[in-house]
Design a protein around this motif. Structure first.
Motif, short mmCIF file in Angstrom:
data_model
loop_
_atom_site.label_atom_id
_atom_site.label_comp_id
_atom_site.label_asym_id
_atom_site.label_seq_id
_atom_site.Cartn_x
_atom_site.Cartn_y
_atom_site.Cartn_z
N LEU A 193 -16.75 -4.67 -35.95
CA LEU A 193 -16.42 -4.55 -34.54
C LEU A 193 -17.16 -5.64 -33.76
O LEU A 193 -18.13 -6.21 -34.25
N SER A 194 -16.71 -5.91 -32.55
CA SER A 194 -17.40 -6.87 -31.71
C SER A 194 -18.80 -6.36 -31.39
O SER A 194 -19.08 -5.15 -31.41
N LYS A 195 -19.71 -7.28 -31.11
CA LYS A 195 -21.11 -6.93 -30.86
C LYS A 195 -21.25 -6.01 -29.66
O LYS A 195 -21.99 -5.03 -29.69
N GLU A 196 -20.59 -6.33 -28.60
CA GLU A 196 -20.65 -5.49 -27.39
C GLU A 196 -19.52 -4.47 -27.46
O GLU A 196 -18.48 -4.70 -28.05
N GLY A 197 -19.72 -3.34 -26.83
CA GLY A 197 -18.67 -2.33 -26.83
C GLY A 197 -19.15 -1.05 -26.19
O GLY A 197 -20.35 -0.81 -26.02
N LYS A 198 -18.20 -0.21 -25.85
CA LYS A 198 -18.48 1.07 -25.23
C LYS A 198 -18.74 2.12 -26.31
O LYS A 198 -17.98 2.23 -27.26
N TRP A 199 -19.80 2.89 -26.15
CA TRP A 199 -20.16 3.90 -27.13
C TRP A 199 -19.80 5.32 -26.71
O TRP A 199 -19.75 6.21 -27.55
N CYS A 200 -19.57 5.53 -25.42
CA CYS A 200 -19.40 6.93 -25.00
C CYS A 200 -18.57 7.05 -23.73
O CYS A 200 -18.35 6.08 -23.01
#
Length: 424
Positions: free
Chosen positions: A300-307
């Motif tokens: 997955l991309s390094k940045e991203g939404k977790w919740c």
């Protein structure tokens, strides 16, 4: 163990793999008295999968598994092979370096001390499943495909194929890199992409007099990939053979399944890449392996939404990355840290929303995951195809890198996230 408490949280976990199962154990282990959650795990497969290659459980991973009750089961059943040190070789010239787990007195690192354990994914999962089955508050249901996720201020509901549904206070997305929780709800646009490398693995049965070049585990670098050779059981009658190598993208998951199903073609590819090894046992081990599987490494991309407000992603569902030696331990730490943050929120009387524990967890975890992600990129470049000069440079850089990062890695091996300050 105690059943779920009447007024405790109702937790839904998507994914019956190692991340989902250890999350259930951690949420149970850290629950305050009288607040044992009711936990329902839903797995898309018709049964829990206990297959796969072999993983290295580092000291920090073993510490978490011991705390969650799975390590004693592994020890009792004789799963895995203890690792004092990992050896690094160049297949053309010989040994380059070692990476030790023995600690200053030879007993391991941390308090209490742990070394490392090479274990098949199947055996690791069997032990964790046994630990889960001992908990009265946890149920596992297989063969459930989620088609929709609805969230309100008060709860979250999963709609399953076939029409039935389940509602809970909290949904944990522990369903891997192709996570339904992420793709249908948390961040649909954040899709997995192929890293450019694949893992080909099999198990080679060996005779008692078969000579190998390693004590327990060896990383063998070549110009066109890296081959891991390792014992994985106390008997030493089988060697895990796993090749991490650059493979052209075939374009679809169905295409990868087709390519991966051709075990003999995978074997031929490994022999092509590592067949000129000067280490005598490499070619026989590849030939002896009873079967080979080819698994593309997606990330997955390094940045991203977790919740969202009531859904949290853990493990590969949140931050899948190429293997970098500690991936499994990172998942266990995810589960423990999140469970501790949630428990603190429960102890404070469950104020308002779950925003507070969610934010506390991300504040604790983001930096560590970002560092691991950068480390994983080095793995991809190291196992990618290289010419003579590039490979020669690698043989000088790898020992230096292991020496330079030794103190950082040992510091992480010693860290105990069951007691670290969670900051709120």
């Amino acid at each position: 163990m105690a059943p779920a408490s009447p007024d405790a949280l109702k937790v839904i976990i998507l994914g019956g793999g190692i991340a989902g199962l250890t999350t259930a154990l951690a949420l149970t282990k850290f629950a305050p008295p009288g607040q044992v959650p009711k936990i329902d795990i839903y797995e898309i497969r018709p049964e829990l999968a206990t297959i796969g290659g072999a993983v290295n459980l580092t000291p920090n991973a073993l510490r978490m598994l011991d705390y969650l009750g799975a390590l004693p089961i592994m020890r009792e059943r004789g799963y895995g092979r203890n690792i004092d040190y990992l050896e690094v070789f160049d297949i053309y010239s010989g040994k380059l370096a070692e990476s030790s787990f023995s600690g200053p007195d030879g007993n391991g690192v941390g308090t209490p001390p742990y070394k490392a354990l090479r274990i098949t994914r199947g055996d690791a999962l069997k032990a964790v499943i046994a630990a889960v089955e001992a908990q009265d508050n946890i149920t596992i249901t297989c063969g459930k495909r989620t088609v929709k996720i609805d969230e309100t201020a008060e709860n979250v509901t999963l709609q399953f194929e076939g029409g039935d549904s389940v509602t809970g206070d909290l949904l944990m997305g522990c369903d891997g890199i192709h996570s339904v929780a992420r793709l249908k709800h948390v961040e649909p646009d954040r899709k997995a992409h192929y890293s450019g490398v694949s893992n080909a693995f099999g198990f080679a049965p060996i005779e008692p007099d078969f000579k190998v070049h390693f004590e327990c585990t060896a990383i063998n670098f070549a110009r066109r990939g890296m081959l891991l050779t390792s014992y994985h059981n106390p008997q030493g009658d089988s060697v895990y053979v796993g090749g991490l190598m650059q493979v052209e993208d075939v374009g679809s998951r169905d295409g990868w399944k087709s390519v991966g199903a051709d075990a003999e073609k995978t074997r031929e590819s490994l022999l092509e890449r590592f067949g000129d090894s000067k280490i005598p046992c490499i070619v026989p081990l590849i030939k002896k392996a009873t079967d080979f599987f080819l698994w593309p490494v997606f990330t997955l991309s390094k940045e991203g939404k977790w919740c969202t407000d009531r859904v949290m992603l853990l493990g590969d569902a949140a931050h899948a990355m190429p293997p970098q030696g500690e991936s499994t331990g990172i998942v266990f730490e995810d589960t423990v840290l999140f469970s501790r943050c949630l428990t603190r929120w429960i102890e404070k009387g469950k104020p308002n929303t779950m925003k507070e524990p969610f934010e506390a967890y991300e504040k604790l975890r983001r930096k560590r995951i970002e560092i691991a992600y950068e480390e994983s990129k080095n793995v991809v470049s190291t196992v990618s195809d290289a010419g003579w000069l590039g490979h020669t440079i690698k043989t000088y850089v790898v020992p230096w890198y292991l020496w330079f990062t030794h103190s950082y890695r040992e510091k992480h091996f010693i860290e105990d996230v069951t007691t670290v300050d969670i900051g709120y």
